[in-house]
Design a protein around this motif. Structure first.
Motif, short mmCIF file in Angstrom:
data_model
loop_
_atom_site.label_atom_id
_atom_site.label_comp_id
_atom_site.label_asym_id
_atom_site.label_seq_id
_atom_site.Cartn_x
_atom_site.Cartn_y
_atom_site.Cartn_z
N SER A 91 0.86 -1.18 0.00
CA SER A 91 0.00 0.00 0.00
C SER A 91 0.90 1.22 0.00
CB SER A 91 -0.91 0.01 1.22
OG SER A 91 -1.76 1.14 1.17
N ALA A 92 0.52 2.22 -0.76
CA ALA A 92 1.30 3.46 -0.88
C ALA A 92 2.75 3.17 -1.25
CB ALA A 92 1.22 4.28 0.41
N GLY A 93 2.95 2.14 -2.09
CA GLY A 93 4.28 1.79 -2.55
C GLY A 93 5.15 1.07 -1.54
N ARG A 94 4.58 0.71 -0.39
CA ARG A 94 5.35 0.03 0.67
C ARG A 94 4.74 -1.33 0.98
NH1 ARG A 94 4.84 4.46 5.03
NH2 ARG A 94 4.55 2.57 6.22
N VAL A 95 5.59 -2.27 1.36
CA VAL A 95 5.13 -3.59 1.79
C VAL A 95 4.53 -3.46 3.19
CG1 VAL A 95 5.83 -5.94 2.38
CG2 VAL A 95 6.82 -4.81 0.38
N ILE A 96 3.27 -3.86 3.34
CA ILE A 96 2.65 -3.78 4.66
C ILE A 96 2.44 -5.17 5.27
CG2 ILE A 96 1.57 -1.55 4.23
CD1 ILE A 96 -1.10 -3.01 3.80
N ALA A 97 2.53 -6.21 4.45
CA ALA A 97 2.45 -7.57 4.97
C ALA A 97 3.04 -8.52 3.93
CB ALA A 97 1.01 -7.96 5.27
N SER A 98 3.68 -9.58 4.40
CA SER A 98 4.19 -10.61 3.51
C SER A 98 4.29 -11.91 4.29
CB SER A 98 5.55 -10.22 2.92
OG SER A 98 6.51 -10.13 3.94
N GLY A 99 4.29 -12.99 3.56
CA GLY A 99 4.41 -14.28 4.23
C GLY A 99 4.22 -15.43 3.27
N THR A 100 4.31 -16.63 3.82
CA THR A 100 4.07 -17.85 3.04
C THR A 100 3.16 -18.76 3.83
OG1 THR A 100 6.02 -18.94 3.94
CG2 THR A 100 6.30 -17.80 1.85
N MET A 101 2.43 -19.54 3.09
CA MET A 101 1.55 -20.54 3.66
C MET A 101 2.05 -21.89 3.15
SD MET A 101 -2.53 -20.13 3.32
CE MET A 101 -3.43 -21.63 3.41
N PRO A 102 2.89 -22.61 3.94
CA PRO A 102 3.43 -23.88 3.46
C PRO A 102 2.38 -24.99 3.47
CG PRO A 102 4.19 -23.43 5.68
CD PRO A 102 3.36 -22.26 5.25
N ASP A 103 2.43 -25.84 2.45
CA ASP A 103 1.58 -27.03 2.35
C ASP A 103 0.10 -26.76 2.64
OD1 ASP A 103 1.05 -29.68 1.83
OD2 ASP A 103 1.47 -30.32 3.89
N PRO A 104 -0.55 -25.90 1.84
CA PRO A 104 -1.96 -25.57 2.10
C PRO A 104 -2.97 -26.60 1.61
CG PRO A 104 -1.12 -24.23 0.32
CD PRO A 104 0.01 -25.07 0.79
N GLY A 105 -2.51 -27.77 1.17
CA GLY A 105 -3.44 -28.81 0.72
C GLY A 105 -3.23 -29.15 -0.73
N SER A 106 -4.33 -29.47 -1.42
CA SER A 106 -4.22 -29.84 -2.83
C SER A 106 -5.41 -29.33 -3.61
CB SER A 106 -4.09 -31.36 -2.97
OG SER A 106 -5.23 -31.99 -2.44
N LEU A 107 -5.26 -29.32 -4.94
CA LEU A 107 -6.33 -28.90 -5.84
C LEU A 107 -7.17 -30.11 -6.20
CD1 LEU A 107 -4.30 -26.63 -8.30
CD2 LEU A 107 -5.59 -25.94 -6.28
N LYS A 108 -8.48 -29.96 -6.20
CA LYS A 108 -9.38 -31.05 -6.56
C LYS A 108 -9.17 -31.42 -8.02
CE LYS A 108 -12.89 -29.02 -3.64
NZ LYS A 108 -14.15 -28.27 -3.70
N ALA A 109 -9.31 -32.70 -8.33
CA ALA A 109 -9.16 -33.19 -9.70
C ALA A 109 -10.28 -32.67 -10.59
CB ALA A 109 -9.15 -34.71 -9.71
N SER A 110 -9.94 -32.17 -11.76
CA SER A 110 -10.90 -31.69 -12.78
C SER A 110 -11.98 -30.80 -12.19
CB SER A 110 -11.54 -32.88 -13.50
OG SER A 110 -10.58 -33.66 -14.13
N ASP A 111 -11.57 -29.87 -11.34
CA ASP A 111 -12.55 -29.04 -10.65
C ASP A 111 -11.90 -27.70 -10.27
OD1 ASP A 111 -14.94 -28.33 -9.48
OD2 ASP A 111 -14.82 -29.73 -7.81
N THR A 112 -12.71 -26.80 -9.73
CA THR A 112 -12.23 -25.52 -9.23
C THR A 112 -12.15 -25.58 -7.71
OG1 THR A 112 -13.18 -24.34 -11.12
CG2 THR A 112 -12.69 -23.05 -9.16
N THR A 113 -11.03 -25.17 -7.17
CA THR A 113 -10.81 -25.17 -5.73
C THR A 113 -10.73 -23.73 -5.25
OG1 THR A 113 -9.54 -27.23 -5.92
CG2 THR A 113 -9.26 -25.96 -3.89
N LEU A 114 -11.42 -23.41 -4.17
CA LEU A 114 -11.35 -22.07 -3.58
C LEU A 114 -10.40 -22.13 -2.39
CD1 LEU A 114 -12.43 -19.17 -3.69
CD2 LEU A 114 -14.16 -19.85 -2.04
N LEU A 115 -9.33 -21.34 -2.47
CA LEU A 115 -8.34 -21.29 -1.40
C LEU A 115 -8.50 -19.99 -0.62
CD1 LEU A 115 -5.24 -22.34 -3.52
CD2 LEU A 115 -6.57 -23.80 -1.99
N GLU A 116 -8.27 -20.05 0.68
CA GLU A 116 -8.33 -18.87 1.53
C GLU A 116 -6.94 -18.61 2.09
OE1 GLU A 116 -11.46 -19.54 4.39
OE2 GLU A 116 -12.99 -18.97 2.91
#
Length: 172
Positions: free
Chosen positions: A87-112
């Motif tokens: 925001s305003a050209g500055r980093v206000i948050a950053s991070g990683t989410m390791p191993d959040p699961g998997s994507l469903k086969a032949s489908d759409t997955t909603l990730l949070e």
């Protein structure tokens, strides 16, 4: 014994000096593989929403929703999701989410993807916040998926918008 004319022609061509070039053959093989890999279907993703989630003692939590379409008939493991909120050209948050699961086969997955912004950062953005009680943001997100044969593949995503700040009624 049956003679195959094609093999005889190839043998004669290769036996002539200068006709067999291993590096040329290797280059042709690399080009063939690269062309085939470029045409492989890959999962597609979009950031569908970034919204307020809750206020805690030390931060404001937001939730980014990501929709991912998996064209394969098998579930694909997600290695990690990395994000940078600016925001305003500055980093206000950053991070990683390791191993959040998997994507469903032949489908759409909603990730949070939870994004935590410390209160101290919000104080530094006072001029933007005071004008309209929201934060103008850019969210850059990298979704790393383990694709068969190819290996780890990162889908880069970016989204611009406004995040409304919580009001007193949101806190209680």
């Amino acid at each position: 014994m049956k003679l195959d004319l094609a093999h005889v022609w190839v043998d004669r061509k290769l036996s002539q000096p200068g006709n067999f070039n291993p590096s040329k053959l290797l280059d042709q093989a690399k080009n063939f593989v690269a062309e085939k890999l470029a045409n492989i279907k890959k999962p597609e993703a979009t950031i569908t929403d970034v919204d307020f989630k809750r206020v805690s003692l030390d931060s404001v939590d937001y939730l980014a929703k990501v929709s991912v379409n998996n064209p394969y008939g098998l579930a694909l493991p997600i290695c990690e999701i990395s994000y940078v909120l600016k925001s305003a050209g500055r980093v206000i948050a950053s991070g990683t989410m390791p191993d959040p699961g998997s994507l469903k086969a032949s489908d759409t997955t909603l990730l949070e993807v939870p994004v935590k912004v410390p209160h101290s950062i919000l104080v530094n953005l006072a001029t933007d916040i005071a004008a309209d009680w929201d934060i103008d943001y850019v969210l850059d997100l990298g979704l790393t998926i383990d694709l068969p044969i190819i290996g780890n593949f990162t889908i880069p995503l970016s989204n611009k918008g406004e995040i409304k700040l919580p009001t007193i009624s949101d806190m209680f």
